[in-house]
Design a protein around this motif. Structure first.
Motif, PDB file in Angstrom:
ATOM      1  N   ASP A 179      48.689  40.635  31.636  1.00 17.18           N
ATOM      2  CA  ASP A 179      48.744  40.641  33.099  1.00 17.18           C
ATOM      3  C   ASP A 179      47.388  40.892  33.740  1.00 17.18           C
ATOM      4  N   PHE A 180      46.596  41.775  33.141  1.00 21.09           N
ATOM      5  CA  PHE A 180      45.340  42.218  33.755  1.00 21.09           C
ATOM      6  C   PHE A 180      44.115  41.489  33.214  1.00 21.09           C
ATOM      7  N   GLY A 181      44.215  40.891  32.044  1.00 20.16           N
ATOM      8  CA  GLY A 181      43.087  40.172  31.469  1.00 20.16           C
ATOM      9  C   GLY A 181      42.278  41.008  30.498  1.00 20.16           C
ATOM     10  N   LEU A 182      40.978  40.710  30.420  1.00 21.15           N
ATOM     11  CA  LEU A 182      40.071  41.383  29.491  1.00 21.15           C
ATOM     12  C   LEU A 182      39.314  42.486  30.219  1.00 21.15           C
ATOM     13  N   THR A 183      39.214  43.650  29.572  1.00 20.35           N
ATOM     14  CA  THR A 183      38.592  44.787  30.240  1.00 20.35           C
ATOM     15  C   THR A 183      37.654  45.556  29.318  1.00 20.35           C
ATOM     16  N   THR A 184      36.818  46.379  29.936  1.00 20.51           N
ATOM     17  CA  THR A 184      35.968  47.319  29.227  1.00 20.51           C
ATOM     18  C   THR A 184      36.012  48.654  29.972  1.00 20.51           C
ATOM     19  N   THR A 185      35.520  49.708  29.368  1.00 20.80           N
ATOM     20  CA  THR A 185      35.632  51.029  29.989  1.00 20.80           C
ATOM     21  C   THR A 185      34.595  51.270  31.083  1.00 20.80           C
ATOM     22  N   ASN A 186      33.593  50.386  31.206  1.00 14.62           N
ATOM     23  CA  ASN A 186      32.496  50.605  32.138  1.00 14.62           C
ATOM     24  C   ASN A 186      32.413  49.448  33.136  1.00 14.62           C
ATOM     25  N   ARG A 219      37.430  45.338  34.847  1.00 17.48           N
ATOM     26  CA  ARG A 219      37.990  44.029  34.484  1.00 17.48           C
ATOM     27  C   ARG A 219      36.858  43.017  34.304  1.00 17.48           C
ATOM     28  N   ILE A 220      36.854  42.338  33.162  1.00 18.37           N
ATOM     29  CA  ILE A 220      35.831  41.335  32.886  1.00 18.37           C
ATOM     30  C   ILE A 220      36.246  39.987  33.450  1.00 18.37           C
ATOM     31  N   CYS A 221      37.416  39.500  33.038  1.00 19.84           N
ATOM     32  CA  CYS A 221      37.860  38.180  33.474  1.00 19.84           C
ATOM     33  C   CYS A 221      39.317  37.958  33.079  1.00 19.84           C
ATOM     34  N   GLY A 222      39.844  36.815  33.509  1.00 20.98           N
ATOM     35  CA  GLY A 222      41.167  36.378  33.088  1.00 20.98           C
ATOM     36  C   GLY A 222      41.055  35.473  31.876  1.00 20.98           C
ATOM     37  N   PHE A 223      42.183  35.032  31.370  1.00 24.37           N
ATOM     38  CA  PHE A 223      42.191  34.238  30.140  1.00 24.37           C
ATOM     39  C   PHE A 223      41.733  32.790  30.349  1.00 24.37           C
ATOM     40  N   ASP A 224      41.711  32.345  31.587  1.00 20.87           N
ATOM     41  CA  ASP A 224      41.253  30.983  31.867  1.00 20.87           C
ATOM     42  C   ASP A 224      39.746  30.841  31.693  1.00 20.87           C
ATOM     43  N   GLU A 225      39.030  31.957  31.558  1.00 20.97           N
ATOM     44  CA  GLU A 225      37.574  31.903  31.441  1.00 20.97           C
ATOM     45  C   GLU A 225      37.076  32.097  30.013  1.00 20.97           C
ATOM     46  N   ILE A 226      37.990  32.229  29.066  1.00 15.50           N
ATOM     47  CA  ILE A 226      37.573  32.356  27.665  1.00 15.50           C
ATOM     48  C   ILE A 226      38.119  31.183  26.854  1.00 15.50           C
TER      49      ILE A 226
END
Length: 253
Positions: A179-186, A219-226
């Motif tokens: 639902d939220f996509g790709l993320t990192t802690t920073n 949040r880095i991005c959604g799945f459409d960008e990878i």
């Protein structure tokens, strides 16, 4: 079965399995998925579980920032398999970006360049690892150093990126949520990762199976960008199915 009995049933199943799915609970209790989602929402508000994509878990899905030394010890065998698969994708005379993280660091250790290789990286430990190869040209991005990741982030690094375009980005993440996509802690690192995606032809995500169902702060991005995710065989089947239904290529090693 009334709501109290349903809640007791749900918590019992959760204790038995560790995680549960809305569809399965609906079939077992003979109620709609809407009813189950309402039950899970109420139980989460009472801090009795954590909701996830399509279900719930007892484990907190929100990631925390850990040091490189601590993260290197976690899922090391799985990371090595993922790293070797990713390293094999580096082509002769390639120009690539390697982001930060222990899985992409493991990848750097598996790279045996053929011909000349140009690497742009935000991670100091990746640059040091690749510096042992005679025919690898390294462009180390500058900026504020994050001690927990041994990598830089910020506007200086983003400005330097604007002058280049690479064939592949090898990206490490802290969380992958349907639902939220790709993320990192920073948050700053997430912003830099987005800039890396913009100047790369193909984005390949390296993530061990513990990252699925997790969410980081940035949040880095959604799945459409990878373009692809490389992971290990521990990926939850429902996560694999959800990603493939969204058209994401998932390589399981």
């Amino acid at each position: 079965m009334n709501s109290v009995e349903r809640h007791q049933f749900i918590l019992k199943r959760l204790q038995e399995k560790g995680s549960i799915h809305v569809i399965d609970l609906g079939k077992e209790l003979d109620v709609s998925t809407v009813t189950i989602r309402k039950d899970l929402k109420l139980l989460e508000e009472r801090q009795m579980l954590f909701r996830t994509h399509g279900g719930a878990t007892l484990n907190n899905p929100y990631t925390i920032d850990r040091s490189v030394i601590e993260k290197e010890k976690m899922q090391s065998e799985e990371k090595a398999l993922i790293a070797a698969t990713a390293a094999a994708m580096v082509e002769p005379n390639d120009s690539i970006i390697i982001a930060s993280g222990t899985t992409v660091l493991a990848m750097a250790r598996h790279i045996h360049p053929v011909g000349n290789l140009t690497v742009v990286t935000s991670a100091l430990n990746v640059a040091i690892e690749l510096n042992r190869h005679q025919h690898v040209e390294i462009l180390q991005l500058g900026g504020m150093m994050r001690s927990t990741s041994a990598s830089v982030a910020g506007p200086y690094a983003e400005t330097i990126l604007q002058d280049f375009f690479c064939s592949k980005l090898f990206l490490g993440v802290d969380g992958i949520d349907p639902d939220f996509g790709l993320t990192t802690t920073n948050g700053m690192e997430a912003h830099l990762n987005r800039k890396m995606i913009e100047v790369t032809q193909k984005t390949i995500v390296l993530a061990d199976s513990t990252k699925f169902g997790k969410r980081g702060f940035g949040r880095i991005c959604g799945f459409d960008e990878i373009d692809e995710i490389i992971t290990d065989a521990g990926i939850p089947p429902h996560m694999l199915k959800a990603l493939e239904s969204m058209g994401v290529k998932v390589t399981v090693v």
